[in-house]
Write an enzyme that holds these catalytic residues in place. Sequence first.
Site, PDB file in Angstrom:
ATOM      1  N   HIS B  56       0.810  -1.221   0.000  1.00 59.79           N
ATOM      2  CA  HIS B  56       0.000   0.000   0.000  1.00 59.79           C
ATOM      3  C   HIS B  56       0.843   1.271   0.000  1.00 59.79           C
ATOM      4  O   HIS B  56       0.355   2.331   0.382  1.00 59.79           O
ATOM      5  CB  HIS B  56      -0.904   0.037   1.240  1.00 59.79           C
ATOM      6  N   HIS B 218      -7.883  -4.225  -0.627  1.00 62.52           N
ATOM      7  CA  HIS B 218      -7.415  -5.599  -0.859  1.00 62.52           C
ATOM      8  C   HIS B 218      -8.366  -6.320  -1.791  1.00 62.52           C
ATOM      9  O   HIS B 218      -8.318  -7.541  -1.916  1.00 62.52           O
ATOM     10  CB  HIS B 218      -7.307  -6.377   0.456  1.00 62.52           C
TER      11      HIS B 218
END
Lengths: 333, 333
Positions: B56, B218
């Site tokens: 991320h 996700h």
Amino acid sequence: MKKFLNDPANFVDEMLEGIYRAHSQVTYVNDDKRCLVVAKPKAGKVGIATGGGSGHLPLFLGYVGDNMLDGCAVGGVFQSPSADQMHEVTKYIDQGAGVLYIYGNYTGDIINFDMAAELADIDGITVKQVIGNDDIASSVVGEEHKRRGVAGIFFVYKAAGAAAANGLSLDEVTRLADKARANVRTIGVALSSCVVPEIGHATFSVGEDEMEIGMGIHGEPGIGRTKLAPADDVVDQMMARVFAELPAGEGDEFAVLVNGLGGTPKEELYILFRRVSQLFEAKGSKVKYVWIGEFATAMEMAGASISVLKLDAELDPLIAAAVNTPFFAHYKA
Amino acid sequence: MKKFLNDPANFVDEMLEGIYRAHSQVTYVNDDKRCLVVAKPKAGKVGIATGGGSGHLPLFLGYVGDNMLDGCAVGGVFQSPSADQMHEVTKYIDQGAGVLYIYGNYTGDIINFDMAAELADIDGITVKQVIGNDDIASSVVGEEHKRRGVAGIFFVYKAAGAAAANGLSLDEVTRLADKARANVRTIGVALSSCVVPEIGHATFSVGEDEMEIGMGIHGEPGIGRTKLAPADDVVDQMMARVFAELPAGEGDEFAVLVNGLGGTPKEELYILFRRVSQLFEAKGSKVKYVWIGEFATAMEMAGASISVLKLDAELDPLIAAAVNTPFFAHYKA
């Protein structure tokens, strides 16, 4: 085409409207959003202008701001802006000390910037030019004048911007910008194409297990297609070409830019830098300044480029200088 | 899989090696690269730790630096770090004033941070927690505690970081972080999947002409698949949900983060922000601070999120405060 778009014909102007709404540090002149300038030019300072096609953010306009550039003529996607737009930017940013143009080595840009310089000359504004040609994959040694300008122009902007902010003359700012230009080399590798909004499909294709070292940021051909290699091997191939032109010896100092072309995650850029750093270490050289991220993109193109600047006593403090633009801020190193 | 990789099993650790080679501002403790901390903790200051899965960037570790966070426990891709790693980070960054954990609302992270807090308690270190839950698409109003934490945690970090840098107590830093948490809402839209390196293929697929509003970083399901709409319509749909929870009235002031998920060019983020700005303008509200770029990604996922923070007299100066981390620098607004 998986893009956030309204009418593709409005891509550039809507993007620019977003930029002006977000960043009060910049504005535009001549009632033309494509003539981007700093909101508050610094009196007496040498002005620095750039320009080029859209689709490469933060290039080119993202570097207009404190200690970097003063204006940017903004073209359509992958298209040169007009000489008139460059001329309008030039008139606004000139503070009596003259204006330096820094842009990449592309035919359309050269024609238009040359014409803008002539128009400025008629106005009594002295203009000098430094043309980035850092892409070592785009022509051989001895024909450097044929090389394209890519991400390495970041270092030329930074050197020139700091020199101008220090109050140096147009001749001195030009000399230092040209020194940075002569000392930087870039090599890129592409894994996938970008999509030009008005076209709506990939510009070219690269096979699922292929890469192309040296591909340009508009999809210009590189050195050749090969199988996608492990990251360390890719870096070794790229850096061998850089070191051949920019020898790294014991105690030499460098600035490095690992630049994502758009679709490559930052995680992978750090994996590439890890290897770049190991190679300099093995030569006893020091990477004194490093930037890793997206600095010159081709929209969603997956891939990366590595730019290397050889430092010396003059360039070092210019590269270290603090900068604050809408797309790039850093404190003094 | 078009990635710059060596052995996929080494993805996280090689990325971290790149980070330590690039940024001397951060280092690691307990001989474990996944226990990232500031190189020079500030004496007497409340420590702030975060943590979460990799994949991320700049989240989570990229915000460790001056005026933001002091440490980060780094997990595998999309996996929680361990309680031991969080505990090691906690011990290092505690300067006697206690430690605040700020992380996203994911089961694995909660279990491990809770356990780390218990271990720290045994050491005599006071730990407080603020758990980001800004994703309004992930549960309904009234069940905010079930919502996932996404890009809006940026504002929680910024508020807490500035409060701690100002020398406030753990209770005060926690109160202000929690206030930022309660005042921020995020909604995302995904256009394509990411590829987890150890898996090697897309996690999910979104049709060529589809988008999914509310998809998690996700790949968690969102509100539903629809046809990809024009950019302005996408923003209107997203912001209607934000305004329903965070009313914007005449004279109200906000901070906005338009975040690219990884594969979406900055040009498009500005086209999105253009519309966001128009919507606030129509309500007579002011977007006082804005950040546009990649702040919380899902590797190469195409898409974007919009985070909105309602400002008040307490939060405003904390959001405006200067920050300098390896991944994020800005001067005081």
